[in-house]
Each structure stands twice: as structure tokens, then as C-alpha cells.
Scaffold this motif. Structure first.
Motif, PDB file in Angstrom:
ATOM      1  N   PRO A 128       1.880  -5.894   7.214  1.00  9.17           N
ATOM      2  CA  PRO A 128       2.570  -5.359   6.041  1.00  9.17           C
ATOM      3  C   PRO A 128       2.045  -5.975   4.748  1.00  9.17           C
ATOM      4  O   PRO A 128       1.782  -7.174   4.673  1.00  9.17           O
ATOM      5  CB  PRO A 128       4.035  -5.746   6.295  1.00  9.17           C
ATOM      6  CG  PRO A 128       4.127  -5.889   7.773  1.00  9.17           C
ATOM      7  CD  PRO A 128       2.810  -6.425   8.225  1.00  9.17           C
ATOM      8  N   GLY A 129       1.882  -5.113   3.750  1.00 12.27           N
ATOM      9  CA  GLY A 129       1.428  -5.598   2.448  1.00 12.27           C
ATOM     10  C   GLY A 129      -0.064  -5.601   2.275  1.00 12.27           C
ATOM     11  O   GLY A 129      -0.577  -5.925   1.206  1.00 12.27           O
ATOM     12  N   ARG A 130      -0.820  -5.250   3.328  1.00  9.24           N
ATOM     13  CA  ARG A 130      -2.276  -5.272   3.246  1.00  9.24           C
ATOM     14  C   ARG A 130      -2.836  -3.844   3.274  1.00  9.24           C
ATOM     15  O   ARG A 130      -3.269  -3.339   4.306  1.00  9.24           O
ATOM     16  CB  ARG A 130      -2.863  -6.087   4.398  1.00  9.24           C
ATOM     17  CG  ARG A 130      -2.442  -7.546   4.406  1.00  9.24           C
ATOM     18  CD  ARG A 130      -3.153  -8.306   5.527  1.00  9.24           C
ATOM     19  NE  ARG A 130      -2.714  -9.690   5.579  1.00  9.24           N
ATOM     20  CZ  ARG A 130      -3.162 -10.581   6.482  1.00  9.24           C
ATOM     21  NH1 ARG A 130      -4.075 -10.204   7.374  1.00  9.24           N
ATOM     22  NH2 ARG A 130      -2.711 -11.818   6.472  1.00  9.24           N
ATOM     23  N   GLY A 131      -2.797  -3.200   2.133  1.00 10.18           N
ATOM     24  CA  GLY A 131      -3.370  -1.861   2.027  1.00 10.18           C
ATOM     25  C   GLY A 131      -2.501  -0.779   2.655  1.00 10.18           C
ATOM     26  O   GLY A 131      -1.374  -1.013   3.085  1.00 10.18           O
ATOM     27  N   ARG A 132      -3.057   0.432   2.723  1.00 13.40           N
ATOM     28  CA  ARG A 132      -2.344   1.571   3.273  1.00 13.40           C
ATOM     29  C   ARG A 132      -2.372   1.556   4.796  1.00 13.40           C
ATOM     30  O   ARG A 132      -3.276   1.007   5.410  1.00 13.40           O
ATOM     31  CB  ARG A 132      -2.981   2.891   2.817  1.00 13.40           C
ATOM     32  CG  ARG A 132      -2.979   3.149   1.323  1.00 13.40           C
ATOM     33  CD  ARG A 132      -3.504   4.557   1.084  1.00 13.40           C
ATOM     34  NE  ARG A 132      -3.525   4.915  -0.316  1.00 13.40           N
ATOM     35  CZ  ARG A 132      -4.613   4.911  -1.079  1.00 13.40           C
ATOM     36  NH1 ARG A 132      -5.769   4.572  -0.539  1.00 13.40           N
ATOM     37  NH2 ARG A 132      -4.565   5.253  -2.341  1.00 13.40           N
ATOM     38  N   GLY A 133      -1.365   2.221   5.392  1.00 17.38           N
ATOM     39  CA  GLY A 133      -1.423   2.504   6.810  1.00 17.38           C
ATOM     40  C   GLY A 133      -2.443   3.605   7.050  1.00 17.38           C
ATOM     41  O   GLY A 133      -2.837   4.321   6.127  1.00 17.38           O
ATOM     42  N   LEU A 134      -2.881   3.766   8.309  1.00 18.66           N
ATOM     43  CA  LEU A 134      -3.943   4.729   8.590  1.00 18.66           C
ATOM     44  C   LEU A 134      -3.507   6.156   8.276  1.00 18.66           C
ATOM     45  O   LEU A 134      -4.289   6.948   7.744  1.00 18.66           O
ATOM     46  CB  LEU A 134      -4.379   4.609  10.055  1.00 18.66           C
ATOM     47  CG  LEU A 134      -5.597   5.457  10.443  1.00 18.66           C
ATOM     48  CD1 LEU A 134      -6.793   5.097   9.567  1.00 18.66           C
ATOM     49  CD2 LEU A 134      -5.933   5.268  11.918  1.00 18.66           C
ATOM     50  N   ALA A 135      -2.259   6.512   8.608  1.00 16.48           N
ATOM     51  CA  ALA A 135      -1.779   7.869   8.315  1.00 16.48           C
ATOM     52  C   ALA A 135      -1.792   8.135   6.819  1.00 16.48           C
ATOM     53  O   ALA A 135      -2.217   9.208   6.362  1.00 16.48           O
ATOM     54  CB  ALA A 135      -0.372   8.062   8.881  1.00 16.48           C
ATOM     55  N   GLN A 136      -1.344   7.158   6.035  1.00 16.86           N
ATOM     56  CA  GLN A 136      -1.344   7.326   4.591  1.00 16.86           C
ATOM     57  C   GLN A 136      -2.761   7.396   4.040  1.00 16.86           C
ATOM     58  O   GLN A 136      -3.056   8.171   3.125  1.00 16.86           O
ATOM     59  CB  GLN A 136      -0.587   6.170   3.933  1.00 16.86           C
ATOM     60  CG  GLN A 136      -0.388   6.339   2.429  1.00 16.86           C
ATOM     61  CD  GLN A 136       0.396   5.195   1.814  1.00 16.86           C
ATOM     62  OE1 GLN A 136       0.809   4.269   2.505  1.00 16.86           O
ATOM     63  NE2 GLN A 136       0.595   5.241   0.517  1.00 16.86           N
ATOM     64  N   GLU A 137      -3.660   6.593   4.607  1.00 24.44           N
ATOM     65  CA  GLU A 137      -5.058   6.625   4.171  1.00 24.44           C
ATOM     66  C   GLU A 137      -5.708   7.971   4.485  1.00 24.44           C
ATOM     67  O   GLU A 137      -6.433   8.536   3.664  1.00 24.44           O
ATOM     68  CB  GLU A 137      -5.835   5.494   4.850  1.00 24.44           C
ATOM     69  CG  GLU A 137      -7.306   5.449   4.501  1.00 24.44           C
ATOM     70  CD  GLU A 137      -7.564   5.206   3.031  1.00 24.44           C
ATOM     71  OE1 GLU A 137      -8.523   5.784   2.496  1.00 24.44           O
ATOM     72  OE2 GLU A 137      -6.782   4.455   2.397  1.00 24.44           O
ATOM     73  N   PHE A 138      -5.447   8.478   5.696  1.00 23.49           N
ATOM     74  CA  PHE A 138      -6.006   9.781   6.070  1.00 23.49           C
ATOM     75  C   PHE A 138      -5.449  10.887   5.191  1.00 23.49           C
ATOM     76  O   PHE A 138      -6.165  11.812   4.802  1.00 23.49           O
ATOM     77  CB  PHE A 138      -5.718  10.078   7.539  1.00 23.49           C
ATOM     78  CG  PHE A 138      -6.700   9.445   8.489  1.00 23.49           C
ATOM     79  CD1 PHE A 138      -7.746   8.673   8.018  1.00 23.49           C
ATOM     80  CD2 PHE A 138      -6.582   9.608   9.857  1.00 23.49           C
ATOM     81  CE1 PHE A 138      -8.662   8.086   8.884  1.00 23.49           C
ATOM     82  CE2 PHE A 138      -7.481   9.039  10.739  1.00 23.49           C
ATOM     83  CZ  PHE A 138      -8.533   8.279  10.240  1.00 23.49           C
ATOM     84  N   GLU A 139      -4.153  10.805   4.887  1.00 25.73           N
ATOM     85  CA  GLU A 139      -3.547  11.827   4.028  1.00 25.73           C
ATOM     86  C   GLU A 139      -4.192  11.791   2.647  1.00 25.73           C
ATOM     87  O   GLU A 139      -4.519  12.833   2.067  1.00 25.73           O
ATOM     88  CB  GLU A 139      -2.038  11.597   3.919  1.00 25.73           C
ATOM     89  CG  GLU A 139      -1.326  12.666   3.113  1.00 25.73           C
ATOM     90  CD  GLU A 139       0.164  12.421   3.010  1.00 25.73           C
ATOM     91  OE1 GLU A 139       0.854  13.260   2.411  1.00 25.73           O
ATOM     92  OE2 GLU A 139       0.632  11.388   3.520  1.00 25.73           O
ATOM     93  N   HIS A 140      -4.380  10.586   2.118  1.00 24.63           N
ATOM     94  CA  HIS A 140      -5.018  10.426   0.816  1.00 24.63           C
ATOM     95  C   HIS A 140      -6.462  10.934   0.848  1.00 24.63           C
ATOM     96  O   HIS A 140      -6.938  11.570  -0.092  1.00 24.63           O
ATOM     97  CB  HIS A 140      -4.993   8.944   0.423  1.00 24.63           C
ATOM     98  CG  HIS A 140      -5.738   8.638  -0.841  1.00 24.63           C
ATOM     99  ND1 HIS A 140      -5.237   8.907  -2.091  1.00 24.63           N
ATOM    100  CD2 HIS A 140      -6.964   8.086  -1.042  1.00 24.63           C
ATOM    101  CE1 HIS A 140      -6.113   8.543  -3.003  1.00 24.63           C
ATOM    102  NE2 HIS A 140      -7.171   8.036  -2.401  1.00 24.63           N
ATOM    103  N   ARG A 141      -7.136  10.702   1.964  1.00 20.43           N
ATOM    104  CA  ARG A 141      -8.547  11.021   2.078  1.00 20.43           C
ATOM    105  C   ARG A 141      -8.793  12.516   2.310  1.00 20.43           C
ATOM    106  O   ARG A 141      -9.731  13.092   1.759  1.00 20.43           O
ATOM    107  CB  ARG A 141      -9.150  10.205   3.223  1.00 20.43           C
ATOM    108  CG  ARG A 141     -10.666  10.236   3.305  1.00 20.43           C
ATOM    109  CD  ARG A 141     -11.132   9.392   4.479  1.00 20.43           C
ATOM    110  NE  ARG A 141     -10.757   7.991   4.344  1.00 20.43           N
ATOM    111  CZ  ARG A 141     -10.892   7.093   5.321  1.00 20.43           C
ATOM    112  NH1 ARG A 141     -11.380   7.472   6.508  1.00 20.43           N
ATOM    113  NH2 ARG A 141     -10.546   5.836   5.124  1.00 20.43           N
TER     114      ARG A 141
END
Length: 443
Positions: free
Chosen positions: A272-285
Motif C-alpha cells: 500500500p502506498g507504492r504506486g497504482r494497483g495493476l487494475a488501476q494502471e491497466f485502466e489508465h493505460r
């Protein structure tokens, strides 16, 4: 004076937590762009399909190409590639959003989930009922379209709300977004089970292999995929393509592969607190790929209908399919959503938030009648490309969505002005950290 809820009551459409407020705000901004591009693709198709050069549009849409892989014939038209392959990207993001809502969003709590879920079911059942009643005596063929007016287009509806309702309570926006997401989940189930004529279990079994590998890699190397885009393209994309091919070969609509893979992506961060989760990163990407390319191209190939080429307007207006869809979207959606929400407040301890009026909710339910992306897909699955009902269904979807958008805008614009005054007052009350006082209790 607003009534204070009695002990044991909870408020519907109450203010969300501040992180949820920020997250939904970001999604709304992205969906606005996607909604505008979707409209542009549809308008371009309509114009081209009704010019003297309309034959070139339909020739392009019906142009076939594709290999045979693992015994699966992929010789598809451009229109089918857009509906089956490109739309899988949109459904992958839908799967990500659904999982996020169930794991860390408002749907993880029963008290907040029961409202949009109940409203979504009402918004599916009542339009389907309206369509069925109108088409009941017309024959079995027209009844196949009962699911067309049940879907709400996320990008289109949220884009309209973002433009006309910037000052409306955030809870209303979250309600519309969550409603549309749950609505899509129901549509996904309908597509998977209702429109699967012949299920080939061998291909379905083969699909489980890349799905399992995708899931294991996503959970084991989530940090790698989140930090290095090339790793996801190199390792996960081939597994996604294999899944899509096998699901397509199984007889289930191939877009379901996107939803399943979306559910296979981890949501929570390991640290927790270290960057985005993978789902959030994929959504952003991948959001730009979906809203900027996949959905507009699908709209371009699906919305093109030659109104000029129809034998007569009477043929269109006498078709019960047309009226079943239009009335289902414009009338059935608001009645279903408002009615189910009213029943919930009448017979449970739930109550509306003091800042949210039934009039606000009515405007949002009118926007929920904007059915576009999924409705166009379902209309193709219901009737097929060669059926005249399919052409009438497309005109009905465009007409119903346009009317719903106009009615929602006319209703919400004056209410938005009233809430703008409230918003300006709350802005003045922000504390030194830039967080509105109302959110401090959630800190």
C-alpha cells in the motif's frame, strides 16, 4: 428543514469517501472524451451511409479478411472485427471497473451496493417488458430483440452528464456510473447465455489454459507489468489473444473474453502506498485505446444505416421493433430505475441524502436511457446483419438515445445552476489541505 435519519437508517446517494470522489472525477473526465469520439464516429457513419457514395461505406464494412487459427475460422468482415475484437478492449476495461467496484469501490458494501444494483435490474426488466408487450403480437422474430433497450452506454451517458451537470452532487454521478457498470454486467450475462446458439465445450476448455496463465502471471508479476508496459504487451497480450480466439470458437460472443480477463487482474496493491494497483494502471493505460479508437471505430461500423435507402418512412414507423426500442429506452428506463429506487426507500430503512432530490434522480434516469454501444451489439446478435429489423433497430437506438440525452439535458441544466451555488459555498469552506470539511470524517 431536512429530516435527520433515525438510527439504523442509511442515506441513498450520500457523499462518497474523498478517494472515491477523486477516482470518479478522473473517470468522468476520460469518459467525456470517449463519449464525444463515439458520437463523432456514429455521425460520420450516418452521413456517409446516406450520401451518393453509400455503397463504398457498406463495401468497406462488409470487407472480409482473416486466417484460420486452431481450427477457428476468423474470416470476418471489418464490421465483425470491430464488434468482436475491438469491443473486447472496451469489455476488458468494463471487467476491470466491475472488479474494482466489487473489491475496493462502493459495491463492496451491501448498503451502498443494493441501491444501484436494484436500480440496474429495474432499468433492465422494465424496458424489456415494454418491448415485449409492444412486440408480443408481431411474432417470434421481433421478440428476439427484447434485450436491445436494456443497456446503458457508459461513455455516452457519463459524457453528457459531465458536460451539463458539472455542479450536480457527485453522488448522482457515482450512481449513474455504477448503475451503468452493473447494467453492463447484466448485459454481459445476457450476451453470454441468451445469444450462444451452439456451445463448443472443447474450445471453452482450451480457453481456460490461457486464462489460468494470464491470472497467475498477473498476480505473480503485477509490479513488473505495472512498471513496464512492454512486459504486459510481451507476456499478457498473447495470452489475451489466445483466450479471445478460443472463446470465439466456443460459440460465446468473443467480447466475453475481455470481461473474464479483466476480472483476472489484481486490484489491490501488495505494498500500500507504492504506486497504482495493476487494475488501476491497466485502466489508465488502456482507456485511451478503448475510448479513442475501439469504441469510435465500432460506432462507425455499427451506426451506419441508409435512411434514404429505406423504401418508406412508414415501413420504419410501422415496425414494432422501432417503437419497442425507443419507448423502452426513453420511457422504460426511467420508470424501471425510479420505480425500483422508490420501492427500496418505501419498504426499507434507506432514505435519500438531504442534498439529493427525486427531481435530480429523474434527470439521471433519463440519461440512463442512452443505450448505444452495447445496444448496437445486441441488435446485431438479435437480428443479424441482413434483417430489415436490424436496420430499424439501429435507427431506433440512435433515436431513443438522442431523445433521452435531450430530455435529460433539458431537465438537469436548470437544476445544475442551483447546485452551482451550493458548490461555490462548499469551495469556500475548504480547509488548508484543500479537502472539503464534509470529507474530514472519512479521513
Amino acid at each position: 428543514m431536512p429530516q435527520t435519519p433515525s438510527p439504523g437508517q442509511h442515506r441513498l446517494f450520500s457523499r462518497p469517501s474523498y478517494p472515491e470522489f477523486i477516482r470518479i472525477g478522473k473517470i468522468l473526465r476520460k469518459e467525456t472524451v470517449g463519449g464525444m469520439l463515439l458520437i463523432a464516429g456514429a455521425v460520420l457513419a450516418l452521413i456517409w451511409a446516406n450520401t451518393p457514395w453509400s455503397d463504398s461505406y457498406f463495401a468497406l464494412r462488409d470487407f472480409h479478411f482473416g486466417p484460420e487459427i486452431f481450427g477457428v475460422n476468423l474470416d470476418l468482415s471489418l464490421g465483425h472485427w470491430a464488434a468482436d475484437a475491438l469491443l473486447a478492449i472496451f469489455f476488458f476495461l468494463t471487467g476491470l471497473e466491475l472488479k474494482k467496484e466489487f473489491v475496493i469501490g462502493d459495491l463492496r458494501r451491501f448498503k451502498t451496493a443494493v441501491v444501484p444494483v436494484t436500480a440496474a435490474f429495474g432499468g433492465v426488466l422494465v424496458p424489456a417488458l415494454f418491448y415485449t408487450i409492444i412486440n408480443f403480437s408481431a411474432g417470434e422474430e421481433t421478440l428476439r430483440g427484447w434485450a436491445i433497450p436494456t443497456a446503458t452506454d457508459i461513455a455516452f451517458a457519463v459524457a453528457v452528464l459531465a458536460v451539463i451537470g458539472s455542479a450536480l452532487p457527485t453522488a448522482l454521478r457515482i450512481f449513474l456510473l455504477t448503475l451503468a457498470v452493473v447494467d453492463d454486467l447484466i448485459a454481459i450475462v445476457i450476451i453470454a447465455f441468451v445469444f450462444t446458439d451452439e456451445l463448443k465445450l472443447n474450445y471453452l476448455g482450451l480457453a481456460l489454459i490461457p486464462i489460468a496463465a494470464f491470472t497467475i502471471l498477473a498476480y505473480a508479476f503485477g509490479k513488473l507489468f505495472a512498471n513496464h508496459a512492454w512486459a504486459a504487451w510481451l507476456l499478457l497480450l498473447p495470452l489475451g489473444v489466445l483466450t479471445w480466439i478460443f472463446v470465439f470458437g466456443s460459440g460465446i460472443h468473443a467480447t466475453i473474453a475481455g470481461v473474464v480477463l479483466g476480472f483476472c487482474v489484481p486490484v489491490k496493491r501488495r505494498h500500500p502506498g507504492r504506486g497504482r494497483g495493476l487494475a488501476q494502471e491497466f485502466e489508465h493505460r488502456f482507456r485511451p485505446l478503448s475510448s479513442g479508437f475501439a469504441i469510435p471505430v465500432f460506432a462507425f461500423f455499427s451506426a451506419g444505416v441508409s435512411v434514404v435507402g429505406m423504401e418508406s418512412a412508414g415501413e420504419l414507423f410501422l415496425d414494432p421493433v422501432f417503437w419497442g426500442i425507443v419507448i423502452g429506452l426513453v420511457v422504460g428506463k426511467p420508470i424501471g430505475i425510479m420505480g425500483s429506487t422508490w420501492v427500496l426507500t418505501k419498504f426499507t430503512k434507506a432514505s435519500l441524502d438531504e442534498d439529493t432530490k427525486w427531481g435530480d434522480l429523474l434527470g439521471v434516469t433519463l440519461l440512463a436511457g442512452i443505450g448505444f454501444t452495447v445496444s448496437l451489439l445486441v441488435s446485431e446478435l438479435s437480428f443479424g446483419l441482413q434483417s430489415p429489423h436490424y436496420e430499424h433497430a439501429k435507427v431506433a437506438i440512435l433515436t431513443g438515445s438522442f431523445v433521452a440525452a435531450i430530455l435529460g439535458a433539458l431537465w438537469l441544466v436548470p437544476r445544475n445552476r442551483r447546485y452551482r451555488v451550493i458548490h461555490e459555498r462548499e469551495t469556500r469552506d475548504e480547509n488548508k489541505d484543500g479537502v472539503p470539511d464534509v470529507y474530514q470524517q472519512d479521513s
